[in-house]
Design an enzyme around this catalytic site. Structure first.
Site, short mmCIF file in Angstrom:
data_model
loop_
_atom_site.label_atom_id
_atom_site.label_comp_id
_atom_site.label_asym_id
_atom_site.label_seq_id
_atom_site.Cartn_x
_atom_site.Cartn_y
_atom_site.Cartn_z
N ASP A 80 44.74 43.57 44.92
CA ASP A 80 45.59 43.15 43.80
C ASP A 80 45.92 44.25 43.07
O ASP A 80 47.23 44.41 42.23
CB ASP A 80 45.30 42.10 43.14
CG ASP A 80 44.37 42.37 41.92
OD1 ASP A 80 43.20 42.80 42.18
OD2 ASP A 80 44.53 42.02 40.89
N ASP A 120 41.49 48.01 42.60
CA ASP A 120 40.22 47.87 42.95
C ASP A 120 40.35 47.58 44.64
O ASP A 120 41.46 47.46 45.07
CB ASP A 120 39.38 47.01 42.00
CG ASP A 120 40.22 45.95 42.01
OD1 ASP A 120 41.14 45.66 42.47
OD2 ASP A 120 39.75 44.97 41.12
N TYR A 174 40.35 36.99 36.55
CA TYR A 174 41.33 36.37 36.86
C TYR A 174 41.02 34.81 36.68
O TYR A 174 41.24 33.99 37.36
CB TYR A 174 42.15 36.43 38.13
CG TYR A 174 42.64 37.63 38.32
CD1 TYR A 174 43.99 38.20 37.90
CD2 TYR A 174 42.22 38.58 39.01
CE1 TYR A 174 44.48 39.07 37.74
CE2 TYR A 174 42.86 39.96 39.11
CZ TYR A 174 43.99 40.17 38.77
OH TYR A 174 44.75 41.49 38.60
N GLU A 233 47.10 51.45 35.75
CA GLU A 233 46.87 50.72 36.99
C GLU A 233 47.84 49.81 37.55
O GLU A 233 48.82 49.29 36.55
CB GLU A 233 45.64 49.74 36.77
CG GLU A 233 45.22 49.07 37.96
CD GLU A 233 43.80 48.40 37.77
OE1 GLU A 233 43.41 48.02 36.52
OE2 GLU A 233 43.07 48.27 39.04
#
Ligand SMILES: *[C@@H]1O[C@H](CO)[C@@H](O)[C@H](O)[C@H]1NC(C)=O
Ligand SMILES: *[C@@H]1O[C@H](CO)[C@@H](O)[C@H](O)[C@H]1NC(C)=O
Length: 521
Positions: free
Chosen positions: A84, A87, A238, A497
């Protein structure tokens, strides 16, 4: 006499020039952008995030196969899907939201894309839906995540080298997963609409599966992150905080009973998408009957992976506007009030903007808010203009053109009209982020450097001040701070990111501007 006149003239000219210079806006305006180039790149980005076996026609060719054993320890095939962000974990919740937004982009704006990009966007969506179907292939069970995020985050490894434990996080009935299952139902329903003309059989499979996963979501109500088996994997990354940022108390459903309704926005969201995809009245009744108890009236002006309220209100408003279903009026009222927070001339309280004009919400990865709000502005503008309606902002009424303008300001900021004079999309324009927080992009490609690079050996690359060796074309980073400043620092993941849910709504936004590049102010 003549000479004096000439001097006066020079002075006057100087004065005019000075005024012109002072009047110049602080934001660098680069004229019109190449929205088609940006659209192509925004979709290409998803190839860099692919997990699993890569196809022959993979275009970002510094990537290779990865995660080929995902699920094997549990006797199930969970290969594929997307990493996502920077990572190598596959988080089901944001991946499902990403899928919903890719599909919604196709539904609203797919016909504005050049045929080649329409095809690429469908391929990008299918890479996710094929995976999501695997996560719900067993009855009364949902695989919500693959990869131990703590172990993964302690390493700086290419996905191709990844050797951290690929824990499969599973929720079984009667344990709840209303958020993940509801979002998965939304993703599959929306995707079924996106695939209806190009692959009707696949579309039918998606819709049938969406109906089934929605039943799971609705029958066992609660947040997946409250599940003890899953908590360590999902949190703090998350968890379903539902609009509460990580800097706030993580308020989950069971901690605070009064916030219970907040946990179920994905139920209404999933039902709304099922209604749109199936036209089945039972989902309409669901939205009508459960709106209040499930928090539709809470007027929460948020839209992102953990909070669907503003998107839900826009989505359901379409049915109110086009079908004149009076019982859905509250959704239009809420959608209007959200839009009013984005209109400078309205008297309502406003969303925060940076001095350079970017929508800003604290908590990191700000561009996710920018792209998803720009998307809602355009979608709502379309619904309004097709039905000759306006936004009611108390003292003023706001038309579709104004919403289009607000969206354009945001996308133009991303592409370079900003105080830094840089594009926040990697590979677009002359100046863009060089040190994104992304393992694969920052470590030499396995194609150039086939030797294994172990967990801690990646430290030299994450700490290096050199630009990343692999260009993750199309990646949009978290973006500048409240002061419009961007340092291009790999360690500052809040700014540097990229994520799939920043790009997904941007695909639709860019398609709109490919077709409408010159909005009149
Ligand atoms: C509508 O959806 C409900 C709930 O999934 C289902 O029971 C019903 O058979 C559906 N109706 C039609 C006409 O497909
Ligand atoms: C390199 O980065 C790691 C984090 O990945 C950090 O712990 C370490 O101190 C850094 N080393 C150097 C030499 O900067």
């Amino acid at each position: 006499m003549k000479r004096l006149f000439f001097l006066d003239f020079v002075l006057l000219l100087g004065l005019i020039l000075l005024i012109l210079v002072l009047e110049l806006p602080s934001v660098v305006e680069s004229g019109s952008h190449d929205y088609q180039d940006a659209l192509t790149k925004s979709i290409l980005f998803f190839e860099g995030q692919r997990s699993g076996r890569l196809p022959q026609d993979q275009r970002l060719n510094w990537r290779a196969d990865s995660g080929l054993g995902d699920g094997s320890a549990n006797g199930v095939d969970l290969t594929g899907g997307y990493y996502d962000a920077g990572d190598n974990v596959k988080f089901g919740f944001p991946m499902a939201f990403t899928t919903t937004m890719l599909a919604w982009s196709l539904i609203e704006f797919g016909d504005l894309m050049p045929p080649s990009e329409l095809r690429n966007a469908l391929v990008a969506t299918r890479w996710a839906t094929d995976y999501l179907l695997k996560t719900i292939s067993q009855p009364n069970r949902i695989f919500v995540q693959v990869g131990d995020p703590i172990k993964d985050h302690n390493c700086w490894e290419r996905p191709e080298d990844m050797d951290t434990v690929r824990t499969v996080y599973t929720v079984d009935a009667p344990n709840p997963a209303s958020d993940v299952a509801g979002e998965t139902a939304a993703a599959l329903s929306a995707s079924s609409m996106a695939f209806r003309s190009s692959d009707p059989g696949y579309a039918e499979t998606l819709l049938r599966t969406a109906i089934r996963v929605f039943e799971y979501a609705d029958n066992y109500r609660g947040a997946y992150s409250d599940n003890a088996d899953v908590k360590d994997g999902a949190c703090p990354f998350y968890c379903d905080f539902d609009g509460y940022q990580a800097s706030h108390l993580p308020i989950t459903c069971t901690f605070l009973h009064t916030f219970e309704s907040l946990c179920f926005d994905e139920l209404l969201w999933g039902a709304a998408w099922l209604r749109r995809a199936s036209q089945n009245d039972s989902y309409l009744s669901y939205i009508q009957n459960n709106g209040k108890t499930l928090g539709a009236d809470d007027n929460i002006n948020e839209f992102g992976w953990d909070n669907k309220h503003a998107g839900l209100n826009v989505l359901v408003s379409k049915e109110y506007l086009e079908g004149s279903i009076y019982s859905l009026e509250s959704y239009k009222v809420s959608a209007d009030s959200f839009m009013c927070t984005l209109i400078p001339e309205s008297s309502s309280s406003h969303i925060e903007y940076t001095p350079g004009g970017l929508i800003y919400k604290p908590g990191g990865s700000n561009m996710q808010h920018v792209t998803s709000i720009a998307f809602l502005l355009l979608v709502y503008a379309n619904y309004l203009s097709r039905t000759s309606q306006t936004v009611n902002c108390g003292s003023i009424r706001v038309g579709a053109a104004s919403l289009h303008q607000q969206a354009k300001k945001q996308v133009d900021y991303i592409l370079g009209d900003n105080p830094m004079g840089m594009s926040y999309m990697v590979g677009y324009g002359d100046k863009y982020p060089q040190r994104i927080h992304h393992r694969g992009s920052s470590i030499p490609s396995i194609k150039d450097h086939p030797q294994f690079i172990a967990c801690k050996e990646g430290a030299v690359y994450v700490n290096s001040s050199n630009p990343n060796p692999n260009t993750l074309v199309g990646a949009v980073v978290g973006g500048p701070g409240e002061d419009d400043v961007y340092e291009d620092d790999r360690a500052d993941f809040r700014k540097s990111e990229p994520t799939t849910y920043i790009n997904a709504p941007l695909v639709g936004v860019l398609a709109y501007f490919v077709a409408n590049p010159n909005l009149n102010p």
